[in-house]
Design a protein around this motif. Sequence first.
Motif, PDB file in Angstrom:
ATOM      1  N   LEU A   1      78.098 -64.895  26.649  1.00 31.37           N
ATOM      2  CA  LEU A   1      78.736 -64.073  27.676  1.00 31.37           C
ATOM      3  C   LEU A   1      77.708 -63.033  28.102  1.00 31.37           C
ATOM      4  O   LEU A   1      77.205 -62.274  27.274  1.00 31.37           O
ATOM      5  CB  LEU A   1      79.983 -63.396  27.119  1.00 31.37           C
ATOM      6  CG  LEU A   1      80.790 -62.533  28.087  1.00 31.37           C
ATOM      7  CD1 LEU A   1      81.332 -63.367  29.246  1.00 31.37           C
ATOM      8  CD2 LEU A   1      81.930 -61.846  27.349  1.00 31.37           C
ATOM      9  N   ARG A   2      77.362 -63.032  29.390  1.00 36.82           N
ATOM     10  CA  ARG A   2      76.328 -62.123  29.899  1.00 36.82           C
ATOM     11  C   ARG A   2      76.824 -61.450  31.166  1.00 36.82           C
ATOM     12  O   ARG A   2      77.772 -61.903  31.806  1.00 36.82           O
ATOM     13  CB  ARG A   2      75.048 -62.920  30.259  1.00 36.82           C
ATOM     14  CG  ARG A   2      74.438 -63.767  29.180  1.00 36.82           C
ATOM     15  CD  ARG A   2      73.790 -62.963  28.071  1.00 36.82           C
ATOM     16  NE  ARG A   2      72.748 -62.076  28.508  1.00 36.82           N
ATOM     17  CZ  ARG A   2      71.455 -62.237  28.296  1.00 36.82           C
ATOM     18  NH1 ARG A   2      71.007 -63.301  27.654  1.00 36.82           N
ATOM     19  NH2 ARG A   2      70.579 -61.349  28.714  1.00 36.82           N
ATOM     20  N   ASP A   3      76.139 -60.376  31.570  1.00 37.48           N
ATOM     21  CA  ASP A   3      76.392 -59.779  32.883  1.00 37.48           C
ATOM     22  C   ASP A   3      75.939 -60.767  33.947  1.00 37.48           C
ATOM     23  O   ASP A   3      74.946 -61.483  33.756  1.00 37.48           O
ATOM     24  CB  ASP A   3      75.610 -58.469  33.042  1.00 37.48           C
ATOM     25  CG  ASP A   3      76.192 -57.341  32.222  1.00 37.48           C
ATOM     26  OD1 ASP A   3      77.428 -57.325  32.033  1.00 37.48           O
ATOM     27  OD2 ASP A   3      75.414 -56.480  31.779  1.00 37.48           O
ATOM     28  N   ALA A   4      76.632 -60.807  35.070  1.00 42.38           N
ATOM     29  CA  ALA A   4      76.282 -61.725  36.157  1.00 42.38           C
ATOM     30  C   ALA A   4      74.859 -61.490  36.660  1.00 42.38           C
ATOM     31  O   ALA A   4      74.213 -62.415  37.159  1.00 42.38           O
ATOM     32  CB  ALA A   4      77.281 -61.602  37.297  1.00 42.38           C
TER      33      ALA A   4
ATOM     34  N   SER B   1      88.832 -59.704  32.086  1.00 43.33           N
ATOM     35  CA  SER B   1      89.067 -60.534  30.904  1.00 43.33           C
ATOM     36  C   SER B   1      87.746 -61.184  30.498  1.00 43.33           C
ATOM     37  O   SER B   1      86.734 -60.999  31.165  1.00 43.33           O
ATOM     38  CB  SER B   1      90.096 -61.623  31.204  1.00 43.33           C
ATOM     39  OG  SER B   1      89.513 -62.692  31.924  1.00 43.33           O
ATOM     40  N   ASN B   2      87.785 -61.921  29.435  1.00 44.23           N
ATOM     41  CA  ASN B   2      86.638 -62.745  29.048  1.00 44.23           C
ATOM     42  C   ASN B   2      86.966 -64.220  29.194  1.00 44.23           C
ATOM     43  O   ASN B   2      86.337 -65.067  28.573  1.00 44.23           O
ATOM     44  CB  ASN B   2      86.216 -62.438  27.598  1.00 44.23           C
ATOM     45  CG  ASN B   2      85.473 -61.121  27.489  1.00 44.23           C
ATOM     46  OD1 ASN B   2      84.915 -60.629  28.480  1.00 44.23           O
ATOM     47  ND2 ASN B   2      85.472 -60.537  26.317  1.00 44.23           N
TER      48      ASN B   2
ATOM     49  N   GLU C   1      80.299 -58.266  37.293  1.00 42.57           N
ATOM     50  CA  GLU C   1      81.081 -59.336  36.683  1.00 42.57           C
ATOM     51  C   GLU C   1      80.334 -59.886  35.489  1.00 42.57           C
ATOM     52  O   GLU C   1      79.175 -59.571  35.263  1.00 42.57           O
ATOM     53  CB  GLU C   1      81.327 -60.462  37.697  1.00 42.57           C
ATOM     54  CG  GLU C   1      82.177 -60.048  38.867  1.00 42.57           C
ATOM     55  CD  GLU C   1      82.389 -61.181  39.866  1.00 42.57           C
ATOM     56  OE1 GLU C   1      81.774 -62.260  39.709  1.00 42.57           O
ATOM     57  OE2 GLU C   1      83.179 -60.976  40.793  1.00 42.57           O
ATOM     58  N   LYS C   2      81.031 -60.756  34.763  1.00 47.69           N
ATOM     59  CA  LYS C   2      80.448 -61.437  33.607  1.00 47.69           C
ATOM     60  C   LYS C   2      80.424 -62.931  33.889  1.00 47.69           C
ATOM     61  O   LYS C   2      81.142 -63.438  34.752  1.00 47.69           O
ATOM     62  CB  LYS C   2      81.291 -61.186  32.350  1.00 47.69           C
ATOM     63  CG  LYS C   2      81.428 -59.735  31.967  1.00 47.69           C
ATOM     64  CD  LYS C   2      80.251 -59.297  31.185  1.00 47.69           C
ATOM     65  CE  LYS C   2      80.473 -57.879  30.648  1.00 47.69           C
ATOM     66  NZ  LYS C   2      79.341 -57.419  29.911  1.00 47.69           N
ATOM     67  N   ILE C   3      79.572 -63.627  33.169  1.00 49.79           N
ATOM     68  CA  ILE C   3      79.506 -65.084  33.240  1.00 49.79           C
ATOM     69  C   ILE C   3      79.254 -65.629  31.838  1.00 49.79           C
ATOM     70  O   ILE C   3      78.703 -64.937  30.979  1.00 49.79           O
ATOM     71  CB  ILE C   3      78.392 -65.592  34.185  1.00 49.79           C
ATOM     72  CG1 ILE C   3      77.020 -65.085  33.738  1.00 49.79           C
ATOM     73  CG2 ILE C   3      78.679 -65.227  35.616  1.00 49.79           C
ATOM     74  CD1 ILE C   3      75.869 -65.718  34.507  1.00 49.79           C
TER      75      ILE C   3
END
Length: 173
Positions: free
Chosen positions: A23-26, A58-59, A37-39
């Motif tokens: 899980l990383r920052d976009a 959310s995740n 956002e996250k990706i």
Amino acid sequence: MDMKNRKTKNQMRCPYCGATVMLRDASFVYGKNALEEKIYVCSNYPSCDAYVGVLPHSNEPKGTLANGDLRHKRIETHRIFDEIWKKGIMSRKDAYRWMRDQLFLNAKEAHIGNFSAYMCERLMAKSQVLLDQHNKGKGGEKNEDTSECGTKKNGRRKPVSDTKSHLQTRYAQ
């Protein structure tokens, strides 16, 4: 998040190369211009370009990890499919019900973010047939019982059961 879900997330693997997923920052993929956002991204990125966006606040992933080809196909599928409800052929809810009926899916499965390239191709083809029939109907060749938007000639909407049956009959391939 309970321990069971945490363990599952830590064990996510890339479907292309088998590497772990992070899980990383976009911005990791999109650079400075990324939204906040996250990706989820393959740990072998960029040599393996598989990633998927995360739902806001959310995740939870928006779908399954996809490489560039599959991401492009999903985007194109959404573009074509979304025309059905954006042009008023059906409501958005009815369009998703139509998708489920056409592809024999349940509500949980009817999410383009989870589709394979094959399922994208099937939905694009069926959506295009529906759009073509709608456009042909606009030229004056409308079905006797309905206008192009699935309503009776007097403008009142049909009950969902009638609409569903009508759509299955009229738009089935």
